[in-house]
Design a protein around this motif. Structure first.
Motif, short mmCIF file in Angstrom:
data_model
loop_
_atom_site.label_atom_id
_atom_site.label_comp_id
_atom_site.label_asym_id
_atom_site.label_seq_id
_atom_site.Cartn_x
_atom_site.Cartn_y
_atom_site.Cartn_z
N MET A 165 15.15 0.49 -19.19
CA MET A 165 15.40 0.06 -20.56
C MET A 165 16.80 0.50 -20.99
O MET A 165 17.25 1.58 -20.62
CB MET A 165 14.37 0.65 -21.50
N ILE A 166 17.41 -0.34 -21.79
CA ILE A 166 18.73 -0.05 -22.33
C ILE A 166 18.57 0.40 -23.78
O ILE A 166 17.90 -0.27 -24.57
CB ILE A 166 19.62 -1.33 -22.30
N GLU A 167 19.17 1.52 -24.11
CA GLU A 167 19.12 2.02 -25.48
C GLU A 167 20.32 1.47 -26.24
O GLU A 167 21.46 1.65 -25.83
CB GLU A 167 19.15 3.54 -25.50
N VAL A 168 20.04 0.82 -27.36
CA VAL A 168 21.08 0.28 -28.23
C VAL A 168 20.84 0.84 -29.63
O VAL A 168 19.73 0.77 -30.14
CB VAL A 168 21.03 -1.27 -28.28
N THR A 169 21.88 1.41 -30.22
CA THR A 169 21.77 1.98 -31.56
C THR A 169 22.41 1.00 -32.54
O THR A 169 23.56 0.61 -32.36
CB THR A 169 22.51 3.33 -31.64
N ASP A 170 21.65 0.63 -33.58
CA ASP A 170 22.24 -0.27 -34.57
C ASP A 170 23.05 0.55 -35.56
O ASP A 170 23.08 1.78 -35.51
CB ASP A 170 21.19 -1.16 -35.23
N ILE A 171 23.72 -0.13 -36.48
CA ILE A 171 24.62 0.57 -37.40
C ILE A 171 23.89 1.42 -38.43
O ILE A 171 24.51 2.22 -39.12
CB ILE A 171 25.59 -0.41 -38.09
N ASN A 172 22.56 1.27 -38.51
CA ASN A 172 21.76 2.11 -39.40
C ASN A 172 21.19 3.32 -38.67
O ASN A 172 20.42 4.09 -39.25
CB ASN A 172 20.63 1.30 -40.03
N GLY A 173 21.56 3.48 -37.40
CA GLY A 173 21.11 4.62 -36.63
C GLY A 173 19.78 4.43 -35.93
O GLY A 173 19.30 5.34 -35.25
N ARG A 174 19.15 3.27 -36.08
CA ARG A 174 17.88 3.01 -35.40
C ARG A 174 18.12 2.71 -33.93
O ARG A 174 19.07 2.01 -33.58
CB ARG A 174 17.16 1.83 -36.04
N LYS A 175 17.24 3.23 -33.10
CA LYS A 175 17.32 3.01 -31.65
C LYS A 175 16.48 1.80 -31.28
O LYS A 175 15.35 1.65 -31.75
CB LYS A 175 16.83 4.22 -30.88
N HIS A 176 17.04 0.95 -30.44
CA HIS A 176 16.32 -0.20 -29.89
C HIS A 176 16.33 -0.03 -28.38
O HIS A 176 17.36 0.34 -27.80
CB HIS A 176 17.02 -1.52 -30.26
N TYR A 177 15.22 -0.30 -27.75
CA TYR A 177 15.11 -0.20 -26.30
C TYR A 177 14.82 -1.59 -25.76
O TYR A 177 13.78 -2.18 -26.06
CB TYR A 177 14.02 0.81 -25.91
N LEU A 178 15.76 -2.11 -24.98
CA LEU A 178 15.68 -3.48 -24.49
C LEU A 178 15.66 -3.51 -22.98
O LEU A 178 16.35 -2.71 -22.34
CB LEU A 178 16.89 -4.28 -24.98
N LYS A 179 14.92 -4.45 -22.42
CA LYS A 179 15.00 -4.69 -20.99
C LYS A 179 16.34 -5.36 -20.72
O LYS A 179 16.78 -6.22 -21.50
CB LYS A 179 13.88 -5.62 -20.52
N ALA A 180 16.99 -5.00 -19.65
CA ALA A 180 18.29 -5.57 -19.32
C ALA A 180 18.22 -7.09 -19.20
O ALA A 180 19.15 -7.79 -19.60
CB ALA A 180 18.82 -4.96 -18.03
N GLU A 181 17.09 -7.59 -18.69
CA GLU A 181 16.94 -9.04 -18.50
C GLU A 181 16.88 -9.80 -19.83
O GLU A 181 17.09 -11.01 -19.85
CB GLU A 181 15.66 -9.36 -17.71
N THR A 182 16.55 -9.11 -20.91
CA THR A 182 16.43 -9.79 -22.20
C THR A 182 17.74 -9.85 -22.98
O THR A 182 17.82 -10.51 -24.00
CB THR A 182 15.37 -9.12 -23.09
N ILE A 183 18.77 -9.18 -22.47
CA ILE A 183 20.07 -9.21 -23.14
C ILE A 183 20.83 -10.43 -22.63
O ILE A 183 21.15 -10.53 -21.45
CB ILE A 183 20.85 -7.91 -22.91
N MET A 184 21.11 -11.34 -23.55
CA MET A 184 21.77 -12.58 -23.18
C MET A 184 23.29 -12.45 -23.29
O MET A 184 24.02 -12.96 -22.44
CB MET A 184 21.28 -13.72 -24.08
N ARG A 185 23.76 -11.76 -24.32
CA ARG A 185 25.19 -11.68 -24.55
C ARG A 185 25.54 -10.39 -25.27
O ARG A 185 24.82 -9.95 -26.16
CB ARG A 185 25.64 -12.86 -25.41
#
Length: 72
Positions: free
Chosen positions: A1-21
């Motif tokens: 899983m890839i951890e992505v932090t949005d600008i509000n500080g929330r963490k999102h965990y995404l599968k690499a295959e689901t990231i399109m761009r």
């Protein structure tokens, strides 16, 4: 899983295959703390605090680890 932090500080965990761009944010977005824009295959858009090159490296590393990376 890839951890992505949005600008509000929330963490999102995404599968690499689901990231399109992953796109670098423009100058006006950077002023607000947005470093990159992540778009997923389901149409979700995350204004991320991480630089595009950092997220891209994370995605590539996960795909390589899972054997799903495409050769350049």
């Amino acid at each position: 899983m890839i951890e992505v932090t949005d600008i509000n500080g929330r963490k999102h965990y995404l599968k690499a295959e689901t990231i399109m761009r992953i796109t670098e944010a423009d100058t006006s977005s950077r002023w607000h703390g947005i470093r990159s824009i992540v778009k997923t295959t389901d149409g979700c858009i995350i204004e991320a605090a991480e630089e595009a090159v950092v997220l891209s490296s994370r995605v590539e590393a996960e795909l390589l680890a899972s054997g799903q990376a495409k050769e350049k």
